[in-house]
Design an enzyme around this catalytic site. Sequence first.
Site, PDB file in Angstrom:
ATOM      1  N   ASP A 146       0.786  -1.238   0.000  1.00 48.03           N
ATOM      2  CA  ASP A 146       0.000   0.000   0.000  1.00 48.03           C
ATOM      3  C   ASP A 146       0.820   1.292   0.000  1.00 48.03           C
ATOM      4  OD1 ASP A 146      -2.030  -1.852   0.183  1.00 48.03           O
ATOM      5  OD2 ASP A 146      -2.587  -1.348   2.237  1.00 48.03           O
ATOM      6  N   LYS A 206      -5.880  -5.607  -3.304  1.00 48.81           N
ATOM      7  CA  LYS A 206      -6.608  -6.153  -2.154  1.00 48.81           C
ATOM      8  C   LYS A 206      -7.674  -5.172  -1.713  1.00 48.81           C
ATOM      9  CE  LYS A 206      -3.562  -4.552   1.570  1.00 48.81           C
ATOM     10  NZ  LYS A 206      -4.486  -3.524   2.068  1.00 48.81           N
ATOM     11  N   CYS A 243      -2.409  -2.861   7.687  1.00 43.30           N
ATOM     12  CA  CYS A 243      -2.170  -3.829   6.610  1.00 43.30           C
ATOM     13  C   CYS A 243      -0.848  -4.573   6.767  1.00 43.30           C
ATOM     14  CB  CYS A 243      -2.273  -3.131   5.257  1.00 43.30           C
ATOM     15  SG  CYS A 243      -3.932  -2.433   5.008  1.00 43.30           S
TER      16      CYS A 243
END
Length: 181
Positions: free
Chosen positions: A9, A84, A117
Amino acid sequence: MKQALLVIDVQNEYFTGKLPVTFPEGSLANIKKAMDHAQGASIPVVVIQHTNTAPDALTFQKGTPGWELHDEIKRRPADIVIEKNLPGSFTGTGLGEWLEKNAITTLVIAGYMTQMCCDTTARQAFHRGYSVNFLSDATGTLSITNAAGSVSAADLHNAVLVTQQMRFSRVMKTDEWVRGM
């Protein structure tokens, strides 16, 4: 031991959007260093990109500038980019199958956010039998305030690192990982 670097991310939302990462300073430079080292050492690089699928999403909405990968990540080679929708990089994605197909046994965690995450993915990996290295200076977060209280970015980051080291991961600095190769 065959490793893969997971770059989780590293998207514009954390730089120019609503969730600016503030701690630790230099995390992006260390993510770049880890990616460059992996490339030079023939370690596969898996770039993970979060998409918020809620119709009224204020962050990580697909196709928005905040959703885009940071330019420094886009200009570096990746063996695969995985999208995701939840904090865990294994949930609802093909990550597990790709790792198995490539005989990966150790995952190296870099990216954002430490407590969300990155932490979730490291725990998922541990539960699946992978060895996990968690790069303390190539992950990052921001200060959080919500109905449960407040926590500084430094305290939040450090609490996750201590917890990861207790059971789930080997916590290390990027230079330590690079030297260990």
